[in-house]
Write an enzyme that holds these catalytic residues in place. Structure first.
Site, short mmCIF file in Angstrom:
data_model
loop_
_atom_site.label_atom_id
_atom_site.label_comp_id
_atom_site.label_asym_id
_atom_site.label_seq_id
_atom_site.Cartn_x
_atom_site.Cartn_y
_atom_site.Cartn_z
N LYS A 13 61.55 -12.38 48.61
CA LYS A 13 61.75 -13.00 49.94
C LYS A 13 61.08 -12.18 51.04
O LYS A 13 60.40 -12.73 51.90
CB LYS A 13 63.26 -13.11 50.28
CG LYS A 13 64.06 -13.97 49.33
CD LYS A 13 65.47 -14.20 49.84
CE LYS A 13 66.32 -12.95 49.97
NZ LYS A 13 66.63 -12.30 48.67
N ARG A 88 74.03 -15.68 53.79
CA ARG A 88 74.38 -15.34 52.41
C ARG A 88 75.76 -15.86 52.02
O ARG A 88 76.17 -15.68 50.86
CB ARG A 88 74.39 -13.81 52.25
CG ARG A 88 73.07 -13.21 51.73
CD ARG A 88 73.25 -11.71 51.73
NE ARG A 88 72.47 -10.98 50.78
CZ ARG A 88 71.31 -10.38 51.07
NH1 ARG A 88 70.79 -10.48 52.26
NH2 ARG A 88 70.68 -9.68 50.14
#
Ligand code: AMP
Length: 215
Positions: A13, A88
């Site tokens: 990422k 998250r």
């Protein structure tokens, strides 16, 4: 453009977010980088987060939500942003919803990078990061008296404390249990793009740009 880059720890990422941010003129916001900087500088937030980050757990939603809120309101995010490592949890996704409603009503994109856990474990246990600029390399690429090709610092490549094998396993468990469900949350809220994260770096970028239709 407003982008969330999503996927397991170590899937690439950060690498892709940096490349896309430069190419698309977007602000790259990595909550992990912001937390590591706070830990290094021993700020109040850094001291609170240190143990959690180094053991592979999740820092409380209010802390990371606060970081993201403050950052997204900043001038440098006016042209758009790419969020790396946030949200998250579902609660963080809801916090982000509220922030985005306040700042704009632009289309949101979610780019998901896919890779199996065994690929990730091998990548993370072999990765080193520059402790000055955060550039990532495989440990085979780093020799004695190695100068960082990005910032020029000498012998600056170190293993992140949370790239220890036991901590990697914990981070993957947290990803599967808590973070993976966030993907479903976005199915009707963002344009979803899925890419094979095991390809060479430049092919992953090319795939993403093609799917974003900006190339
Ligand atoms: P990363 O660099 O994105 O892998 O993040 C490194 C560590 O920082 C994670 O394992 C967490 O401990 C913490 N962290 C980063 N982003 C978040 C987030 N959105 N929520 C909670 N903890 C986070």
């Amino acid at each position: 453009m407003q982008i969330i880059i999503f996927g397991a720890p170590g899937v690439g990422k950060g690498t892709q977010a940096k490349l896309l941010a430069a190419k698309l003129n977007l602000a790259h916001i990595s909550t992990g980088d912001i937390l590591r900087e706070a830990i290094k500088n021993e700020t109040e937030m850094g001291l609170k987060a240190k143990e959690i980050v180094q053991s592979g757990g999740l820092v409380p939603d209010e802390i990371v939500g606060g970081i993201v809120k403050e950052t997204l309101k900043d001038e440098r995010c006016k042209n758009g942003f790419i969020l790396d490592g946030f949200p998250r949890t579902i609660n963080q996704a809801e916090i982000l919803n509220k922030i985005l409603l306040e700042i704009s009503n632009e289309q949101l994109y979610l780019i998901k990078l896919n890779a199996d856990d065994n690929v990730i474990i091998s990548r993370l246990s072999n990765r080193l990061v520059c402790n000055k600029c955060g550039n990532i390399l495989n440990k085979n690429e780093v020799t004695d008296n190695f100068k960082c090709s990005v910032c020029g610092e000498l012998n600056s490549y170190v293993k992140r404390k949370d790239d220890d094998e036991e901590v990697i396993k914990k981070r993957l468990q947290v990803y599967h249990e808590t973070t993976a469900p966030v993907f479903n949350y976005y199915k009707d809220k963002a344009i979803i793009i899925e890419v094979d994260g095991t390809q060479p770096i430049e092919d992953v970028t090319k795939d993403i740009l093609e799917k974003l239709k900006v190339n």
